[in-house]
Design a protein around this motif. Structure first.
Motif, PDB file in Angstrom:
ATOM      1  N   ALA A 191      24.989  45.025 -12.402  1.00 24.68           N
ATOM      2  CA  ALA A 191      26.129  44.250 -12.900  1.00 24.68           C
ATOM      3  C   ALA A 191      26.133  42.850 -12.284  1.00 24.68           C
ATOM      4  CB  ALA A 191      27.433  44.974 -12.577  1.00 24.68           C
ATOM      5  N   ASP A 192      25.766  42.764 -11.005  1.00 23.82           N
ATOM      6  CA  ASP A 192      25.697  41.468 -10.319  1.00 23.82           C
ATOM      7  C   ASP A 192      24.599  40.596 -10.934  1.00 23.82           C
ATOM      8  OD1 ASP A 192      25.881  39.358  -8.593  1.00 23.82           O
ATOM      9  OD2 ASP A 192      25.609  40.520  -6.763  1.00 23.82           O
ATOM     10  N   LEU A 193      23.421  41.181 -11.166  1.00 26.80           N
ATOM     11  CA  LEU A 193      22.311  40.430 -11.751  1.00 26.80           C
ATOM     12  C   LEU A 193      22.614  40.004 -13.183  1.00 26.80           C
ATOM     13  CD1 LEU A 193      19.295  42.522 -10.415  1.00 26.80           C
ATOM     14  CD2 LEU A 193      19.886  40.184  -9.768  1.00 26.80           C
ATOM     15  N   GLU A 194      23.314  40.868 -13.910  1.00 26.70           N
ATOM     16  CA  GLU A 194      23.682  40.536 -15.289  1.00 26.70           C
ATOM     17  C   GLU A 194      24.684  39.385 -15.303  1.00 26.70           C
ATOM     18  OE1 GLU A 194      24.341  43.150 -19.347  1.00 26.70           O
ATOM     19  OE2 GLU A 194      25.111  43.930 -17.451  1.00 26.70           O
ATOM     20  N   ARG A 195      25.602  39.400 -14.346  1.00 26.18           N
ATOM     21  CA  ARG A 195      26.590  38.321 -14.242  1.00 26.18           C
ATOM     22  C   ARG A 195      25.922  36.992 -13.906  1.00 26.18           C
ATOM     23  NH1 ARG A 195      28.795  36.052 -10.034  1.00 26.18           N
ATOM     24  NH2 ARG A 195      27.945  37.629  -8.615  1.00 26.18           N
ATOM     25  N   ARG A 196      24.856  37.049 -13.117  1.00 24.54           N
ATOM     26  CA  ARG A 196      24.123  35.837 -12.742  1.00 24.54           C
ATOM     27  C   ARG A 196      23.199  35.346 -13.865  1.00 24.54           C
ATOM     28  NH1 ARG A 196      23.475  35.347  -6.793  1.00 24.54           N
ATOM     29  NH2 ARG A 196      24.640  37.020  -5.777  1.00 24.54           N
ATOM     30  N   GLY A 197      23.080  36.131 -14.934  1.00 26.45           N
ATOM     31  CA  GLY A 197      22.234  35.730 -16.058  1.00 26.45           C
ATOM     32  C   GLY A 197      20.757  35.968 -15.829  1.00 26.45           C
ATOM     33  N   ILE A 198      20.408  36.898 -14.934  1.00 28.00           N
ATOM     34  CA  ILE A 198      19.009  37.148 -14.598  1.00 28.00           C
ATOM     35  C   ILE A 198      18.432  38.303 -15.408  1.00 28.00           C
ATOM     36  CG2 ILE A 198      17.460  37.854 -12.719  1.00 28.00           C
ATOM     37  CD1 ILE A 198      19.302  36.347 -10.817  1.00 28.00           C
ATOM     38  N   ILE A 199      19.269  39.277 -15.745  1.00 27.31           N
ATOM     39  CA  ILE A 199      18.802  40.427 -16.524  1.00 27.31           C
ATOM     40  C   ILE A 199      19.690  40.633 -17.741  1.00 27.31           C
ATOM     41  CG2 ILE A 199      17.873  41.597 -14.478  1.00 27.31           C
ATOM     42  CD1 ILE A 199      20.369  43.535 -14.819  1.00 27.31           C
ATOM     43  N   GLU A 200      19.188  41.460 -18.658  1.00 25.45           N
ATOM     44  CA  GLU A 200      19.971  41.929 -19.793  1.00 25.45           C
ATOM     45  C   GLU A 200      19.839  43.441 -19.848  1.00 25.45           C
ATOM     46  OE1 GLU A 200      19.763  38.345 -23.033  1.00 25.45           O
ATOM     47  OE2 GLU A 200      17.998  39.612 -22.794  1.00 25.45           O
ATOM     48  N   LYS A 201      20.923  44.114 -20.175  1.00 28.57           N
ATOM     49  CA  LYS A 201      20.934  45.576 -20.190  1.00 28.57           C
ATOM     50  C   LYS A 201      21.298  46.052 -21.591  1.00 28.57           C
ATOM     51  CE  LYS A 201      24.144  47.648 -17.808  1.00 28.57           C
ATOM     52  NZ  LYS A 201      24.924  48.162 -16.663  1.00 28.57           N
ATOM     53  N   TYR A 202      20.464  46.954 -22.132  1.00 29.56           N
ATOM     54  CA  TYR A 202      20.693  47.472 -23.475  1.00 29.56           C
ATOM     55  C   TYR A 202      20.757  48.993 -23.438  1.00 29.56           C
ATOM     56  CZ  TYR A 202      19.413  42.805 -25.015  1.00 29.56           C
ATOM     57  OH  TYR A 202      19.362  41.452 -25.191  1.00 29.56           O
ATOM     58  N   LYS A 203      21.640  49.527 -24.253  1.00 27.46           N
ATOM     59  CA  LYS A 203      21.792  50.979 -24.357  1.00 27.46           C
ATOM     60  C   LYS A 203      20.675  51.546 -25.217  1.00 27.46           C
ATOM     61  CE  LYS A 203      24.457  54.607 -23.487  1.00 27.46           C
ATOM     62  NZ  LYS A 203      24.764  55.041 -22.113  1.00 27.46           N
ATOM     63  N   LYS A 204      20.021  52.592 -24.730  1.00 21.86           N
ATOM     64  CA  LYS A 204      18.987  53.269 -25.499  1.00 21.86           C
ATOM     65  C   LYS A 204      19.132  54.765 -25.272  1.00 21.86           C
ATOM     66  CE  LYS A 204      14.053  53.431 -26.478  1.00 21.86           C
ATOM     67  NZ  LYS A 204      12.701  52.950 -26.115  1.00 21.86           N
ATOM     68  N   GLY A 205      19.599  55.462 -26.308  1.00 22.21           N
ATOM     69  CA  GLY A 205      19.842  56.890 -26.161  1.00 22.21           C
ATOM     70  C   GLY A 205      20.943  57.142 -25.153  1.00 22.21           C
ATOM     71  N   ARG A 206      20.644  57.973 -24.159  1.00 23.78           N
ATOM     72  CA  ARG A 206      21.628  58.278 -23.120  1.00 23.78           C
ATOM     73  C   ARG A 206      21.501  57.370 -21.904  1.00 23.78           C
ATOM     74  NH1 ARG A 206      21.702  64.924 -22.847  1.00 23.78           N
ATOM     75  NH2 ARG A 206      22.358  65.294 -25.015  1.00 23.78           N
TER      76      ARG A 206
END
Length: 213
Positions: A191-206
């Motif tokens: 969540a911290d890295l996503e807030r900093r704009g370094i990563i993106e997280k996508y839902k895949k299955g479970r």
């Protein structure tokens, strides 16, 4: 049959990248990206990112952006995949220019051809001028991202390094196994890295798939 399938999968490569707008060099949303594999692969990217699994060969990537059902911007890029790995291809979408057909009247066909050649020459000259600006802006943006990563705490740096070692994308489950941390702690770090704009997280299955920007 299974043996042949495993050979094919082992020689696969990934072509990935982002699609940017000509106007502000920012990623475009709701853009269609396709590649001429067999069968053809096509996606609607919500954030400008795309990724295709391919085998070695030569391909053409085409990105199209529509407004009110009308094609307004597009880009094409040829890429040759010689071995497995990750191939990064970013695309800059430029306006689709329709050359207006001149009214014939007393105009000769030679004059019509000259006018069309001039229009096309001006169009491609503008593209050649804009391309260095785009790549310079992109390099500056990536340099800034690298600078941000250098300022990360050690635990977040390790997360980024593990994602990078996995080719720029990894499942959250596999990342947790590599890091040896709890699910709760990993969720906080992501969540911290996503807030900093370094990563993106996508839902895949479970589970989730983590992409390094």
């Amino acid at each position: 049959m299974l043996f042949l399938l495993l050979i094919k999968l082992s020689s696969a490569a990934i072509i990935e990248g982002k699609v940017y707008s000509w106007e502000n060099f920012e990623p475009l949303s709701n853009v269609i990206v396709e590649i001429n594999t067999t069968p053809e692969q096509k996606i609607l990217s919500k954030d400008g990112s795309y990724s295709f699994n391919v085998t070695p060969g030569s391909y053409k990537i085409v990105a199209k952006y529509y407004e009110d059902g009308e094609l307004v911007m597009m880009a094409e890029e040829n890429v040759t995949v010689v071995k497995e790995g990750v191939y990064r291809i970013d695309l800059l979408l430029v306006p689709v220019i329709e050359i207006e057909e001149p009214k014939l009247g007393n105009i000769t066909f030679e004059e019509v051809e000259v006018k069309e050649e001039k229009d096309v020459t001006i169009y491609y000259s503008l593209l050649l001028l804009a391309a260095p600006i785009f790549y310079f802006a992109l390099r500056m943006k990536r340099a800034k991202e690298e600078e941000i990563r250098e300022e990360l705490p050690e635990d977040l740096k390790r997360v980024v390094e593990e994602i990078k070692a996995a080719g720029g994308r990894i499942t959250q489950k596999e990342l947790r196994e590599r890091l040896g941390v709890s699910e709760a702690k990993l969720s906080l770090m992501l969540a911290d890295l996503e807030r900093r704009g370094i990563i993106e997280k996508y839902k895949k299955g479970r589970g989730n798939v983590i992409f390094l920007k």
